[in-house]
Scaffold this active site. Structure first.
Site, PDB file in Angstrom:
ATOM      1  N   LEU A   1      92.055  12.630  23.655  1.00  0.00           N
ATOM      2  CA  LEU A   1      90.760  12.455  22.529  1.00  0.00           C
ATOM      3  C   LEU A   1      90.713  11.222  22.104  1.00  0.00           C
ATOM      4  O   LEU A   1      89.467  11.130  21.620  1.00  0.00           O
ATOM      5  CB  LEU A   1      90.534  13.489  21.733  1.00  0.00           C
TER       6      LEU A   1
ATOM      7  N   TYR B   1      80.519   0.811  28.742  1.00  0.00           N
ATOM      8  CA  TYR B   1      81.581   2.172  27.998  1.00  0.00           C
ATOM      9  C   TYR B   1      81.885   3.521  29.270  1.00  0.00           C
ATOM     10  O   TYR B   1      83.082   4.053  29.594  1.00  0.00           O
ATOM     11  CB  TYR B   1      80.599   2.697  27.774  1.00  0.00           C
TER      12      TYR B   1
ATOM     13  N   LYS C   1      85.090   5.163  31.397  1.00  0.00           N
ATOM     14  CA  LYS C   1      85.318   6.051  30.856  1.00  0.00           C
ATOM     15  C   LYS C   1      85.892   6.915  32.173  1.00  0.00           C
ATOM     16  O   LYS C   1      87.015   7.929  32.904  1.00  0.00           O
ATOM     17  CB  LYS C   1      84.372   7.167  30.510  1.00  0.00           C
TER      18      LYS C   1
ATOM     19  N   ASN D   1      75.782  13.432  23.830  1.00  0.00           N
ATOM     20  CA  ASN D   1      75.713  13.741  22.761  1.00  0.00           C
ATOM     21  C   ASN D   1      76.603  15.241  22.139  1.00  0.00           C
ATOM     22  O   ASN D   1      76.271  16.214  22.157  1.00  0.00           O
ATOM     23  CB  ASN D   1      74.438  12.896  22.778  1.00  0.00           C
TER      24      ASN D   1
ATOM     25  N   PRO E   1      65.728  42.321 -23.741  1.00  0.00           N
ATOM     26  CA  PRO E   1      66.350  44.795 -24.270  1.00  0.00           C
ATOM     27  C   PRO E   1      64.957  45.385 -24.919  1.00  0.00           C
ATOM     28  O   PRO E   1      63.495  44.499 -25.606  1.00  0.00           O
ATOM     29  CB  PRO E   1      66.583  44.126 -25.547  1.00  0.00           C
TER      30      PRO E   1
ATOM     31  N   VAL F   1      61.934  46.405 -22.402  1.00  0.00           N
ATOM     32  CA  VAL F   1      61.240  45.686 -22.067  1.00  0.00           C
ATOM     33  C   VAL F   1      61.119  46.293 -21.003  1.00  0.00           C
ATOM     34  O   VAL F   1      61.960  46.713 -20.012  1.00  0.00           O
ATOM     35  CB  VAL F   1      61.437  44.126 -21.698  1.00  0.00           C
TER      36      VAL F   1
END
Length: 400
Positions: free
Chosen positions: A64, A119, A123, A148, A310, A312
């Protein structure tokens, strides 16, 4: 199996190494047939002699390593072709015939807008070197031309527009989009890693290329990941801005399984700064307790937390079409329901000690009573639709 990963500190390398180590350490049990005994990590800062040592015993090599943003075009060839040559020479020196994977780029097609890519030329030279090495030594070589890439741990302001956009929007920084209609072919890092693990299990997908497009072919010269997305820059930015607003709107976008949006959201979240990880919520507070909306969805309703003081009683209303689920997570409560137009009351005594979901049925008036004289009652609530103050579908009527 001993696996060598060159470029181990890069975006793809970090994700692949993490996945391999999870398998090695028994944390990932989804591939019981795949055995990883050791993971050799090599990167630009590694001791040179370690590469020689790794090449002696590696059973599989993921190459890689590469240069993406050099100071001069000449560095493309030096970084992408030069290191590849050194790696293969070292393997050859030790007579190591382990399979080798090469991370290349779609730019190596030198087609379309990549026609003059330095590039891409570097490659392509690397690809040819690997194929020649494979033929000469009888070694299996797997060349992937990646489009990408995006996902967690990708470096912003480097070679990924998505990484830059995610980082900047998450951190309140400006972004620049020259043409919103520019379309990208995108591959998610987790899908790439899955394909690499498939490769280790002899499940690679092969292809040939027509211009920049991969065409599946069982006898293809190249390998590819057959799960990519084509999305415009404008659409990416629109989605990221929607994600950015979610803590304010509470609206979670519809994110279908395996969709680009779901993967983009995961990527965006990985760039959040610490001060945005915890999201304050707005509570409606009165003497009875509080009501806090947590999350809304376009088509699947909303989640809320209701706190009752409490003794309620809350509720005492009914809905035509809306239905809800009440789950008491702390305290004791009596949930009561009565079908409109009848006298029969259904009682459900519930407790945080034994979680259960109680439906609030359409056409039934309902209430929830805190049975404690001292402790608050905490209830998680889900409604099948987002509350609309203009059409609330809520009508007061006592249960009894």
């Amino acid at each position: 199996m001993k696996i060598l990963v060159t470029g181990s500190c890069g975006f793809v390398g970090r994700n692949l190494v993490a996945a391999l180590k999870n398998i090695k350490d028994g944390k990932d049990r989804t591939r019981p047939e795949l055995k990883v005994d050791d993971v050799y990590c090599y990167d630009i800062d590694s001791a040179e002699e370690s590469l020689d040592e790794y090449c002696k015993t590696a059973d599989f090599v993921f190459n890689l390593a590469g240069v993406n943003r050099p100071k001069t075009d000449a560095e493309f060839m030096q970084g992408n072709f030069g290191f590849a040559s050194r790696l293969l020479t070292t393997l050859e020196k030790h007579g190591n015939k382990s399979p080798v994977m090469l991370s290349s780029s779609v730019q190596a097609t030198l087609a379309g807008r990549y026609a003059n890519s330095e590039y891409g030329k570097s490659k392509l030279a690397g690809e040819e070197l690997f194929f020649e090495y494979g033929e000469k030594n009888g070694v299996d070589v797997f060349v992937y031309r990646f489009p990408n890439l995006f996902g967690k741990w990708c470096k912003p302001d480097y070679n990924s527009a998505i990484a830059t956009f995610c980082n900047n929007i998450a951190n309140g920084l400006p972004i620049t989009v020259n043409d919103e209609n520019t379309e990208l072919e995108l591959l998610y890092i987790d899908d790439l890693v899955i394909a690499m693990l498939d490769l280790l299990e002899n499940k690679a997908s092969h292809c040939d290329y027509v211009d920049c497009k991969a065409i599946a072919s069982a006898r293809g010269k190249y390998c590819f990941v057959d799960k990519t997305y084509r999305v415009t820059l404008g659409e990416i930015v629109r989605m990221l801005n929607e994600f950015h607003e979610q803590p304010n709107t509470l609206m979670m976008p519809e994110l279908r399984s395996d969709s680009f949006g779901k993967k983009l959201y995961s990527t965006y979240l990985s760039y959040l700064p610490k001060n945005k990880v915890a999201v304050p919520l707005r509570s409606n507070v009165d003497p009875r307790g509080s009501f806090t909306e947590i999350l809304k969805t376009p088509h699947c309703g909303q989640f809320s937390v209701n706190v009752s003081k409490p003794s309620v009683t809350k509720g005492q209303h009914w809905h035509n079409s809306k239905w809800e689920l009440f789950i008491v997570v702390s305290g004791r409560a009596l949930i009561r329901e009565r079908k409109i137009g009848t006298d029969e009351v259904w009682d459900f005594e519930v407790s945080g000690d034994r979680l259960e979901a109680v439906h609030m049925l359409p056409g039934y008036t309902h209430s929830i009573i805190n049975l404690s004289d001292t402790d608050d009652l905490v209830t998680l609530m889900w409604a099948n639709e987002v509350f609309d103050c203009d059409r609330p579908d809520t009508f007061f009527e006592k249960v009894e």
